[in-house]
Design an enzyme around this catalytic site. Structure first.
Site, PDB file in Angstrom:
ATOM      1  N   ASP A   1      23.463  76.293  20.157  1.00 54.24           N
ATOM      2  CA  ASP A   1      24.729  76.904  20.601  1.00 54.24           C
ATOM      3  C   ASP A   1      24.638  78.437  20.564  1.00 54.24           C
ATOM      4  OD1 ASP A   1      26.849  75.109  21.283  1.00 54.24           O
ATOM      5  OD2 ASP A   1      27.011  74.491  19.187  1.00 54.24           O
TER       6      ASP A   1
ATOM      7  N   LYS B   1      27.330  65.426  26.694  1.00 56.50           N
ATOM      8  CA  LYS B   1      26.077  66.012  26.183  1.00 56.50           C
ATOM      9  C   LYS B   1      25.016  64.929  26.023  1.00 56.50           C
ATOM     10  CE  LYS B   1      28.527  69.915  24.284  1.00 56.50           C
ATOM     11  NZ  LYS B   1      29.230  70.576  23.182  1.00 56.50           N
TER      12      LYS B   1
ATOM     13  N   GLN C   1      29.823  69.816  16.943  1.00 55.30           N
ATOM     14  CA  GLN C   1      30.925  70.025  17.880  1.00 55.30           C
ATOM     15  C   GLN C   1      32.132  70.659  17.187  1.00 55.30           C
ATOM     16  OE1 GLN C   1      30.610  69.477  21.173  1.00 55.30           O
ATOM     17  NE2 GLN C   1      32.687  70.088  21.642  1.00 55.30           N
TER      18      GLN C   1
HETATM   19  N1  GUN Z   1      33.556  73.038  21.392  1.00 53.39           N
HETATM   20  C1  GUN Z   1      33.902  73.506  22.616  1.00 53.39           C
HETATM   21  N2  GUN Z   1      32.838  74.105  23.201  1.00 53.39           N
HETATM   22  C2  GUN Z   1      31.810  74.015  22.330  1.00 53.39           C
HETATM   23  C3  GUN Z   1      30.449  74.429  22.370  1.00 53.39           C
HETATM   24  O1  GUN Z   1      29.965  75.036  23.325  1.00 53.39           O
HETATM   25  N3  GUN Z   1      29.701  74.128  21.273  1.00 53.39           N
HETATM   26  C4  GUN Z   1      30.203  73.478  20.186  1.00 53.39           C
HETATM   27  N4  GUN Z   1      29.390  73.266  19.159  1.00 53.39           N
HETATM   28  N5  GUN Z   1      31.469  73.084  20.129  1.00 53.39           N
HETATM   29  C5  GUN Z   1      32.261  73.341  21.186  1.00 53.39           C
END
Ligand code: GUN
Length: 285
Positions: free
Chosen positions: A120, A53, A97
């Site tokens: 998200d 990211k 996350q």
């Molecule tokens: N953990 C696995 N996929 C995601 C996601 O798309 N967003 C977040 N915040 N955590 C994750």
């Protein structure tokens, strides 16, 4: 033999659009888009995702702010950080996350993120907006899946769409997005009876069940669009999806590979959501 849907190419195109728009925002409005990424603890998969990211932010010209917190961080400390980020004008998007360590209530943390910065689209306000079709952000994976389907040129209107999996992050919002595009949608899950028959009815099949090679070629309608959201390991420890690619590609019209299908789209859509957040916060269309 199916045509392969190239997630890397489609995601590169999305990121290129975002990069151009971010450059325009900087030049015309003096605005540098900012994404805060919070990681708690030492989950190695989470570490890889967070690094990816950050890299994507750099590639599209965003500022990323990383907060790597200790495994023993309390819920209160994490909520305090979210509060600070909610009020920081440099931060347009906030991503915590998941999964979080067990002593932290994920729902409480998601609910604390300002819906305007919830890139998200996990906050109940944003989830509700998706139900009524009036959203700013779409959850990144289902939004990426929609872009991949679009890239095939197959029109969703009137098609039988089957979603295998009912998670809040993928299955449920995926079904809503397909419905909004006028698909006739069926949601299947681990308790569904006659799964094979239901999958065989699908013109568009999206699989997010989290079981390696669960959907086999004999469950796929000839010529169907098959989108595999899975990220699993096969019996030899090799990365694979929820669809048995080898047998499925003989029947499908279009199919996503794993890796190189849905995976790269998720981060591209996160960049798009962060750009949207920045524009909305600045009152720019
Ligand atoms: N953990 C696995 N996929 C995601 C996601 O798309 N967003 C977040 N915040 N955590 C994750």
């Amino acid at each position: 033999m199916a045509q392969i849907i190239d997630g890397k190419a489609v995601s590169a195109a999305v990121k290129e659009e975002v990069a151009q728009e971010a450059a325009r925002l900087k030049e015309e409005n003096g605005l540098k888009v900012g994404l805060a990424v919070v990681i708690v603890g030492n989950n190695s998969a989470s570490r890889v995702y967070v690094n990816n990211k950050k890299k994507a932010c750099e590639a599209v010209g965003f500022q990323s702010y990383e907060y790597a917190l200790d495994e023993n961080t309390t819920q209160e400390q994490l909520l305090d950080l979210v509060d600070v980020l909610n009020r920081d004008d440099k931060v347009n998007g906030i991503l915590v996350q998941l999964p979080l360590p067990e002593h932290i209530d994920e729902k409480a943390v998601i609910n604390a993120i300002s819906p305007e910065k919830d890139v998200d689209a996990f906050h109940p306000v944003n989830v509700g907006k998706i139900m009524i079709g009036e959203y700013s952000f779409l959850p990144c994976t289902p939004a990426g899946v929609m872009r991949l389907i679009e890239s095939t040129g197959v029109d969703i209107t009137g098609k039988n769409c089957v979603v295998v999996g009912r998670s809040n992050i993928v299955g449920k919002p995926q079904a809503m997005l397909l419905l909004q595009k006028n698909g006739t949608v069926t949601i299947c899950h681990s308790k569904t009876k006659d799964l094979k028959e239901k999958c065989l009815s699908a013109d568009i099949l999206v699989v997010a069940i989290g079981r390696a090679k669960f959907i086999t070629g004999d469950m796929i309608k000839e010529g169907a669009v098959v989108i595999d959201v899975g990220m699993d390991r096969d019996e030899n420890g090799k990365l694979c999806g929820d669809v048995d690619f080898e047998s499925a590609e003989k029947r499908a019209g279009y199919i996503t590979p794993v890796p190189g299908g849905v995976g790269p789209m998720t981060i591209a859509m996160l960049m798009k959501n962060t750009l949207t957040a920045a524009k909305q916060q600045a009152g720019i269309e």
